[in-house]
Design an enzyme around this catalytic site. Structure first.
Site, PDB file in Angstrom:
ATOM      1  CB  ALA A   1      11.295   6.580   8.402  1.00  0.00           C
TER       2      ALA A   1
ATOM      3  N   GLY B   1       8.946   2.240   4.976  1.00  0.00           N
ATOM      4  CA  GLY B   1       9.407   2.514   3.155  1.00  0.00           C
ATOM      5  C   GLY B   1      10.268   1.875   2.466  1.00  0.00           C
TER       6      GLY B   1
ATOM      7  CD  GLU C   1       5.729   3.589   1.896  1.00  0.00           C
ATOM      8  OE1 GLU C   1       3.835   4.061   1.818  1.00  0.00           O
ATOM      9  OE2 GLU C   1       5.993   4.669   2.674  1.00  0.00           O
TER      10      GLU C   1
ATOM     11  CD  GLU D   1       4.704   3.044   6.672  1.00  0.00           C
ATOM     12  OE1 GLU D   1       5.639   1.941   6.078  1.00  0.00           O
ATOM     13  OE2 GLU D   1       3.349   1.146   7.451  1.00  0.00           O
TER      14      GLU D   1
END
Length: 694
Positions: free
Chosen positions: A61, A102, A105, A125
């Site tokens: 992020a 992210g 991911e 996270e």
């Protein structure tokens, strides 16, 4: 441009370009989705490569968009990954350096993954009180196996890509040019034709998944009872194991949205941003020139001086270590070696690493040997006369442009600077004991400290892996000024009816690493006694319960004497409640004419924590600290304030400043109320429904 799109011999290259770590901000997410669509609609394109420019594939992020509308604006990361996963043409994620959060991911959504050596792979996270919210809890177990994935997710710890080489995460490891190899791999995938593999279609294979998940729950319960995120992550993984990818993904999203609202996640995010904000000083631009700091001098080889030296040795910076007597110097060197040998026994260092670090020390008894040091730190006894002697000698021998720092914890840095002809070169560097372990560094800015000196020390703090917080000049700076009011309240409560073990137990149940009396025994009660004696001379209006003086008169200085507020068995640190001390306290109350009363744990916690909050508010009013988060960072990294509560100022925001203001007024009207002078800032913010951390 946050994303660069190009075509290389039939392969579309979607290059993330959002420095420094290609954070997945809105423009980047949009660029990826548009690139995938563009490639799929172009008949000349056979395959797609996702790659990061510069230092990373993607660090996840974009933190600059946290708490802004862009963070949740479509396309969200879930939408981006759906586009990648659903591409009709093969998508290859080419990973180098960093694929975290992210970013990982996103890579898991690709059909194939190739990696350069030494890439750091993580879903961190949980360290923000969250879980992966874009399929990480579902795809990673399918890519690397249940046990490896669960360990990575609940710890948040990065894993080198080589450790995952046999896991099924990567389709190839690349030696040489990553982009060229990824292009070649993508063409080969296109030649083989579809359908292309999707991580979400893999099964999670494990001989006893249910048993392992229960084992993981038990392990997490023991180490993370105050943090809900690791528990929720296990729940989400289990959902995917038992009910499949789609239900697991939906449940993961529910958990993510719930965790965002928890006070624990707010506290962890506050700490994350607070640490970064602490390094930003309003009137010192990020491009301020800094001074070269390659040679370190330290005056004093005692506990603090030796611990301070180790920070620089660990960073491979040579240290000239000065003492006035050979036996003191020998003891200091022996202590440094002993500390390093303890790390060898724990497997944290090799013997060769110890020898390499020790070799960087130049021991000396002569101030003239400090002449070439770029930074000299004074770590001598906490007496102004002693500091004066040291700084006058440093002024004579230090080269022009050398930074002169004091490790003082309470004394007036401006007076110390006045002992030199170069006050602009003088700064405070207050390390916390043990200095080689504690993360906090209070950087004290004197009225004449130059901006380049401040910028240089803040940059150096990063190099030695400290969290540096800037403080203005006042007695005790930020941390010790606040802790003084905390200790005063603890002592008043002894006089009024509490006993040391009860006070410590109450605040430790609240979450502090150590209560005030155990902390005092560890630090040495004689240190607090010396400070109080100075207060009695300089600030006679500042009243203390003198029960602590009585303890010191009994020779009970803490762990080092085997007796303080508690008794200690020889060679052990276990605090054993002392009947003699309890009887002394009760007798002291009678001498003072105080009728002892029962004090509940709730009152103990409220008085101790709000004493910190109230003094912190005054520190903000006076400009000693620039922002409330700086105070919170001091207490999270230096004083054992519970991380899941985010520091005293965030805790005050959490319970509401209206309630804080009412409590302060209540205590100000009670016995010992003269210790409560409510800060004007609290009343003002309470009236405006405001917060310290707006």
């Amino acid at each position: 441009m946050a994303v660069d799109y190009s075509i290389r011999d039939g392969v579309a290259v979607i290059m993330l370009d959002n420095p420094p770590v290609n954070g997945l901000g809105h423009a980047t997410r949009l660029g990826i989705v548009e690139g995938i669509g563009r490639a799929n609609s172009d008949a000349t394109v056979r395959a797609i490569v996702l790659i990061g420019a510069g230092k990373a594939f993607s660090g996840g992020a974009d933190i600059t968009e946290f708490n802004t509308p862009k963070a949740t604006q479509e396309p969200t990361l879930l939408t981006v990954i759906k586009a990648v996963d659903g591409s009709a043409k093969p998508v290859v994620a080419a990973i180098h350096a960093v694929a975290m959060g992210g970013g990982l991911e996103l890579a898991l959504g690709a059909h194939y993954r190739v990696a350069a050596p030494d890439a750091q792979i993580a879903l961190p996270e949980v360290k923000l009180g969250l879980l992966p919210g874009a399929g990480g809890t579902q795809r990673l177990p399918r890519a690397v196996g249940l046990e490896t994935a669960l360990n990575m997710i609940v710890s948040g710890t990065p894993v080198p890509s080589e450790q995952l080489a046999q896991s099924g995460l990567f389709d190839a490891f690349i030696q040489g040019d990553l982009l060229d190899a990824a292009l070649s791999f993508a063409r080969g995938a296109a030649d083989r034709g579809g359908p292309y593999p999707k991580v979400r279609e893999r099964r999670i294979e494990h001989a006893n998944a249910e048993g392992f998940i229960q084992f993981a729950r038990n392990s997490v319960a023991a180490v993370a009872r105050h943090f809900p995120a690791p528990h929720k992550a296990i729940d989400a993984i289990e959902k995917g194991v038992k009910e499949g990818f789609e239900r697991g993904l939906a449940f993961e999203r529910e958990c993510f949205l719930a965790l965002v609202q928890t006070p624990e996640s707010r506290a962890l995010r506050h700490a994350f941003f607070g640490e970064r904000a602490a390094g930003k000083i309003a009137d010192v631009p990020s491009n301020t020139p800094v001074r070269k700091i390659e040679q370190i001098g330290i005056v004093g080889a005692g506990t603090m001086g030796g611990g301070i030296a180790m920070n620089f040795l660990n960073a491979k910076l040579p240290v000239t270590l000065l003492e006035t007597k050979q036996d003191a110097l020998d003891r200091g060197l022996a202590t440094i070696r002993r500390n390093y040998e303890a790390q060898v026994k724990k497997g944290k260092l090799t013997q060769q690493q110890v020898e390499d670090r020790i070799a960087l020390i130049r021991p000396t008894l002569s101030f003239t040997d400090l002449a070439q040091a770029d930074l000299i730190i004074e770590a001598v006894f906490e007496e102004l006369d002693v500091k004066q002697q040291v700084f006058r000698q440093l002024d004579e021998v230090a080269k022009p442009g050398a930074i002169l720092a004091s490790n003082t914890s309470t004394l007036d840095l401006n007076r110390i600077a006045s002992f030199t002809k170069r006050p602009g070169d003088v700064i405070g560097m207050h390390f916390f004991s043990p200095a080689n372990v504690m993360k906090l560094l209070e950087v004290v800015r004197g009225k004449e400290t130059s901006k380049d000196v401040l910028a240089s020390v803040m940059q150096l703090a990063k190099k030695i892996k400290k969290t540096a917080v800037v403080s203005g000049v006042c007695d005790g700076f930020i941390g010790n000024r606040m802790i003084e009011q905390y200790i005063r309240q603890a002592l008043f409560m002894l006089e009024e009816g509490a006993l040391p073990a009860q006070v410590d137990r109450a605040i430790e149940q609240f979450g502090f690493a150590m209560g005030p009396f155990r902390m005092s025994d560890l630090a040495g009660n004689d240190i607090g006694w010396a400070i109080r004696k100075r207060r009695y001379r300089e600030q006679p209006e500042l009243r203390y319960a003198r029960v602590a003086d009585r303890l010191c008169e009994m020779g009970r200085f803490g762990q080092k004497t085997g007796a303080g507020w508690y008794d200690y068995a020889p060679g052990k640190r276990d605090a054993i409640p002392s009947q003699a001390v309890d009887e002394m306290i009760v007798g002291f109350s009678a001498e003072q004419g105080v009728a002892r009363r029962e004090i509940g744990d709730e009152e103990i916690v409220e008085r101790l924590v709000l004493s910190l909050v109230n003094e912190g508010a005054k520190i903000l009013e006076e400009g000693i600290a620039a922002k409330a988060s700086d105070i919170d960072m001091v207490y999270l990294t230096g004083y054992g304030f519970p991380l899941w509560r985010g520091g005293p100022m965030l805790y005050a925001d959490t319970i509401g400043l209206f309630n804080v203001d009412r409590a302060l007024r209540k205590y100000a009207a009670q016995p010992n109320g003269d210790a409560w002078q409510p800060a004007a800032r609290i009343a003002g913010l309470a009236a405006a429904n405001g917060r310290f951390n707006a």
